[in-house]
Design a protein around this motif. Structure first.
Motif, PDB file in Angstrom:
ATOM      1  N   ARG A  22       0.989  -1.070  -0.019  1.00 43.76           N
ATOM      2  CA  ARG A  22      -0.113  -0.021   0.047  1.00 43.76           C
ATOM      3  C   ARG A  22       0.847   1.323   0.021  1.00 43.76           C
ATOM      4  NH1 ARG A  22      -2.456  -4.354   0.673  1.00 43.76           N
ATOM      5  NH2 ARG A  22      -4.375  -4.546   0.525  1.00 43.76           N
ATOM      6  N   ALA A  25       2.191   1.849  -3.413  1.00 44.09           N
ATOM      7  CA  ALA A  25       1.188   2.357  -4.231  1.00 44.09           C
ATOM      8  C   ALA A  25       0.830   3.692  -4.291  1.00 44.09           C
ATOM      9  CB  ALA A  25      -0.131   1.392  -3.903  1.00 44.09           C
ATOM     10  N   VAL A  26       0.882   4.199  -2.842  1.00 43.52           N
ATOM     11  CA  VAL A  26       0.838   5.665  -2.831  1.00 43.52           C
ATOM     12  C   VAL A  26       1.865   6.539  -3.380  1.00 43.52           C
ATOM     13  CG1 VAL A  26       0.706   7.341  -1.037  1.00 43.52           C
ATOM     14  CG2 VAL A  26      -0.798   5.204  -0.795  1.00 43.52           C
ATOM     15  N   MET A  28       3.623   5.488  -5.878  1.00 42.83           N
ATOM     16  CA  MET A  28       3.511   5.283  -7.587  1.00 42.83           C
ATOM     17  C   MET A  28       2.246   6.197  -7.940  1.00 42.83           C
ATOM     18  SD  MET A  28       4.071   1.528  -8.392  1.00 42.83           S
ATOM     19  CE  MET A  28       3.159   0.553  -6.972  1.00 42.83           C
ATOM     20  N   ILE A  29       1.178   6.418  -7.033  1.00 41.72           N
ATOM     21  CA  ILE A  29       0.115   7.221  -7.449  1.00 41.72           C
ATOM     22  C   ILE A  29       0.667   8.711  -7.536  1.00 41.72           C
ATOM     23  CG2 ILE A  29      -2.049   8.342  -6.590  1.00 41.72           C
ATOM     24  CD1 ILE A  29      -2.676   5.436  -5.393  1.00 41.72           C
ATOM     25  N   THR A  32       2.903   9.385 -10.803  1.00 41.67           N
ATOM     26  CA  THR A  32       1.902   9.088 -11.837  1.00 41.67           C
ATOM     27  C   THR A  32       1.279  10.677 -12.096  1.00 41.67           C
ATOM     28  OG1 THR A  32       1.704   6.974 -11.726  1.00 41.67           O
ATOM     29  CG2 THR A  32       0.075   8.227 -13.109  1.00 41.67           C
ATOM     30  N   LEU A  33       0.723  11.156 -10.877  1.00 37.25           N
ATOM     31  CA  LEU A  33      -0.103  12.358 -10.944  1.00 37.25           C
ATOM     32  C   LEU A  33       0.989  13.380 -11.160  1.00 37.25           C
ATOM     33  CD1 LEU A  33      -2.580  12.085  -8.106  1.00 37.25           C
ATOM     34  CD2 LEU A  33      -2.910  11.593 -10.349  1.00 37.25           C
ATOM     35  N   THR A  63      12.448   9.784  -9.247  1.00 39.24           N
ATOM     36  CA  THR A  63      12.180   8.571 -10.408  1.00 39.24           C
ATOM     37  C   THR A  63      12.637   7.281  -9.794  1.00 39.24           C
ATOM     38  OG1 THR A  63      11.999  10.107 -12.212  1.00 39.24           O
ATOM     39  CG2 THR A  63      12.603   8.077 -12.777  1.00 39.24           C
ATOM     40  N   PHE A  66      10.199   6.112  -7.173  1.00 37.39           N
ATOM     41  CA  PHE A  66       9.009   5.366  -8.018  1.00 37.39           C
ATOM     42  C   PHE A  66       9.528   4.221  -8.575  1.00 37.39           C
ATOM     43  CE2 PHE A  66       7.262   4.538 -12.395  1.00 37.39           C
ATOM     44  CZ  PHE A  66       5.907   4.606 -12.077  1.00 37.39           C
ATOM     45  N   VAL A  70       7.892   0.725  -7.817  1.00 35.75           N
ATOM     46  CA  VAL A  70       7.360  -0.274  -8.727  1.00 35.75           C
ATOM     47  C   VAL A  70       7.979  -1.786  -8.286  1.00 35.75           C
ATOM     48  CG1 VAL A  70       7.693  -0.925 -11.164  1.00 35.75           C
ATOM     49  CG2 VAL A  70       6.900   1.375 -10.465  1.00 35.75           C
ATOM     50  N   LEU A  71       9.237  -1.826  -8.381  1.00 40.34           N
ATOM     51  CA  LEU A  71       9.995  -3.013  -8.321  1.00 40.34           C
ATOM     52  C   LEU A  71       9.481  -3.852  -6.858  1.00 40.34           C
ATOM     53  CD1 LEU A  71      13.395  -1.929  -9.644  1.00 40.34           C
ATOM     54  CD2 LEU A  71      11.461  -3.106 -11.153  1.00 40.34           C
ATOM     55  N   HIS A  73       6.766  -3.546  -5.230  1.00 40.65           N
ATOM     56  CA  HIS A  73       5.474  -3.982  -5.398  1.00 40.65           C
ATOM     57  C   HIS A  73       5.198  -4.997  -6.365  1.00 40.65           C
ATOM     58  CE1 HIS A  73       1.345  -2.229  -5.020  1.00 40.65           C
ATOM     59  NE2 HIS A  73       1.044  -2.709  -6.361  1.00 40.65           N
ATOM     60  N   ALA A  74       5.964  -5.012  -7.278  1.00 41.27           N
ATOM     61  CA  ALA A  74       6.006  -6.145  -8.358  1.00 41.27           C
ATOM     62  C   ALA A  74       6.605  -7.561  -7.557  1.00 41.27           C
ATOM     63  CB  ALA A  74       6.823  -5.956  -9.526  1.00 41.27           C
TER      64      ALA A  74
ATOM     65  N   GLY B  37      -1.608  -6.701 -13.424  1.00 47.50           N
ATOM     66  CA  GLY B  37      -0.119  -6.715 -12.576  1.00 47.50           C
ATOM     67  C   GLY B  37       0.832  -7.526 -13.190  1.00 47.50           C
ATOM     68  N   PHE B  41       4.303  -6.409 -15.151  1.00 49.70           N
ATOM     69  CA  PHE B  41       5.614  -6.869 -14.727  1.00 49.70           C
ATOM     70  C   PHE B  41       6.387  -7.304 -15.994  1.00 49.70           C
ATOM     71  CE2 PHE B  41       7.801 -10.853 -13.708  1.00 49.70           C
ATOM     72  CZ  PHE B  41       8.789 -10.371 -12.924  1.00 49.70           C
ATOM     73  N   ILE B  45       7.384  -2.974 -17.348  1.00 42.20           N
ATOM     74  CA  ILE B  45       8.655  -2.532 -16.905  1.00 42.20           C
ATOM     75  C   ILE B  45       9.831  -2.651 -17.733  1.00 42.20           C
ATOM     76  CG2 ILE B  45      10.372  -2.912 -15.042  1.00 42.20           C
ATOM     77  CD1 ILE B  45       8.081  -3.843 -13.232  1.00 42.20           C
ATOM     78  N   MET B  52      13.008   4.617 -21.772  1.00 43.44           N
ATOM     79  CA  MET B  52      13.740   5.801 -21.080  1.00 43.44           C
ATOM     80  C   MET B  52      15.111   5.803 -21.562  1.00 43.44           C
ATOM     81  SD  MET B  52      13.743   5.700 -16.708  1.00 43.44           S
ATOM     82  CE  MET B  52      12.196   6.469 -15.988  1.00 43.44           C
ATOM     83  N   TYR B  85      -2.177  -0.533 -17.174  1.00 39.82           N
ATOM     84  CA  TYR B  85      -1.648   0.358 -15.983  1.00 39.82           C
ATOM     85  C   TYR B  85      -2.877   1.161 -15.440  1.00 39.82           C
ATOM     86  CZ  TYR B  85       0.947   3.973 -13.768  1.00 39.82           C
ATOM     87  OH  TYR B  85       1.810   4.618 -12.703  1.00 39.82           O
ATOM     88  N   PHE B  89      -4.191   1.037 -11.783  1.00 38.94           N
ATOM     89  CA  PHE B  89      -4.219   2.357 -11.027  1.00 38.94           C
ATOM     90  C   PHE B  89      -5.406   2.173 -10.269  1.00 38.94           C
ATOM     91  CE2 PHE B  89      -4.566   6.820 -10.730  1.00 38.94           C
ATOM     92  CZ  PHE B  89      -3.297   7.140 -10.580  1.00 38.94           C
ATOM     93  N   ILE B  93      -6.419   2.106  -6.335  1.00 35.67           N
ATOM     94  CA  ILE B  93      -7.168   3.173  -5.445  1.00 35.67           C
ATOM     95  C   ILE B  93      -8.267   2.729  -4.970  1.00 35.67           C
ATOM     96  CG2 ILE B  93      -8.159   5.463  -5.686  1.00 35.67           C
ATOM     97  CD1 ILE B  93      -6.046   6.191  -7.900  1.00 35.67           C
ATOM     98  N   LEU B  96      -7.262   0.590  -1.871  1.00 34.94           N
ATOM     99  CA  LEU B  96      -6.929   1.746  -0.665  1.00 34.94           C
ATOM    100  C   LEU B  96      -8.112   2.050   0.062  1.00 34.94           C
ATOM    101  CD1 LEU B  96      -3.755   3.543  -2.602  1.00 34.94           C
ATOM    102  CD2 LEU B  96      -3.736   1.728  -0.663  1.00 34.94           C
ATOM    103  N   ASP B  99      -9.785  -0.415   2.056  1.00 30.68           N
ATOM    104  CA  ASP B  99      -8.842  -0.521   3.178  1.00 30.68           C
ATOM    105  C   ASP B  99      -9.400   0.578   4.325  1.00 30.68           C
ATOM    106  OD1 ASP B  99      -7.630  -2.857   2.437  1.00 30.68           O
ATOM    107  OD2 ASP B  99      -5.565  -1.723   1.785  1.00 30.68           O
TER     108      ASP B  99
END
Lengths: 120, 132
Positions: A22, A25-26, A28-29, A32-33, A63, A66, A70-71, A73-74, B37, B41, B45, B52, B85, B89, B93, B96, B99
């Protein structure tokens, strides 16, 4: 003084992974934003803006954060998938190790992109 | 207990025919969360890292990446990953919020499932149209 051994089995480590999933996740959010905001503010990305972003230390660190989110989380997500569907222990272990190795390699790749030498 | 009389627990019906199971909407969001997900992965990625690297390395790399975007197959793959994605995403949310006990009753959970499925599909469609 004896330090308690780290618990690696049983129902004790799950809550940490649950929380990490979690928190990452936050992270990453938010990233992203932030990137969406940069894109909308500048009307997309051209090469000059892209270069300026990657030359910026704060952007690089954000970055990297982030990417690590990601990694991590994955890792938790993929490990859960392997645990759910792959019953033979040897195969599951092999897939988990392969996933972990790939993710660490991705982290190194990202660091190389962000801080490695590049042609100008 | 004799061998011919197994405990009742063993005689419970096993009903795991994937084709016949009708998942409720939150269940559909859940399995798509897992599938998207895994796709992120496996494909997103490495693709993002590759892009990039190419785009930062040189102006030529940035330009060649843009021309790769013109390829219809690349566009399709990108749109697929974009959906993955977006779904991951929005569904994330939603989890979350659940939760935090926001919308964890049956009716709002159903409504938010529809919102997640709809938002990710519609946004993907809008960006796909603009990309094409």
């Amino acid at each position: 003084m004896t330090r308690p051994l780290r618990q690696t089995i049983g129902a004790h480590y799950g809550w940490k992974d649950w929380l990490v999933q979690r928190v990452t996740a936050v992270v990453m959010i938010l990233y992203t934003l932030g990137m969406l905001g940069v894109a909308l503010y500048n009307g997309g990305f051209d090469y000059a803006l892209w270069q300026a972003l990657f030359a910026n230390g704060a952007f690089r660190i954000a970055t990297l954060l982030f990417g690590l989110a990601v990694l991590w989380h994955a890792w938790i997500g993929m490990r859960d998938i392997w645990m759910d569907y792959i019953k033979p222990t040897a195969l599951r272990l092999a897939l988990e190790v392969a996933t972990f190795v790939v993710l660490v390699a991705y982290a190194a790749w990202l660091a190389q992109i962000l801080w490695g030498t590049r042609q100008t | 207990m004799s061998v011919s009389d197994p405990p009742a627990i063993k005689r419970r019906p096993v009903y795991l025919n994937l084709v016949r199971i009708r998942l409720p909407l939150p269940g559909i969001v859940s399995i798509l969360h897992r599938i998207s997900g895994a796709a992120l992965f496996l494909f997103a990625i490495p693709v993002v890292l590759f892009a990039m690297q190419a785009s930062v390395e040189s102006e030529d790399g940035f330009a060649s990446l843009k021309s790769m975007l013109a390829n219809p197959l690349c566009k399709l793959i990108l749109i697929g990953l974009l959906w993955a994605y977006l779904h991951h995403f929005f569904a994330g949310i939603r989890y979350l919020l659940i939760d935090l006990h926001v919308g964890d009753d049956l009716a709002p959970a159903r409504q938010s499932s529809v919102a997640v499925l709809g938002a990710s599909l519609i946004l993907t469609l809008i960006i796909a149209v603009r990309l094409w």
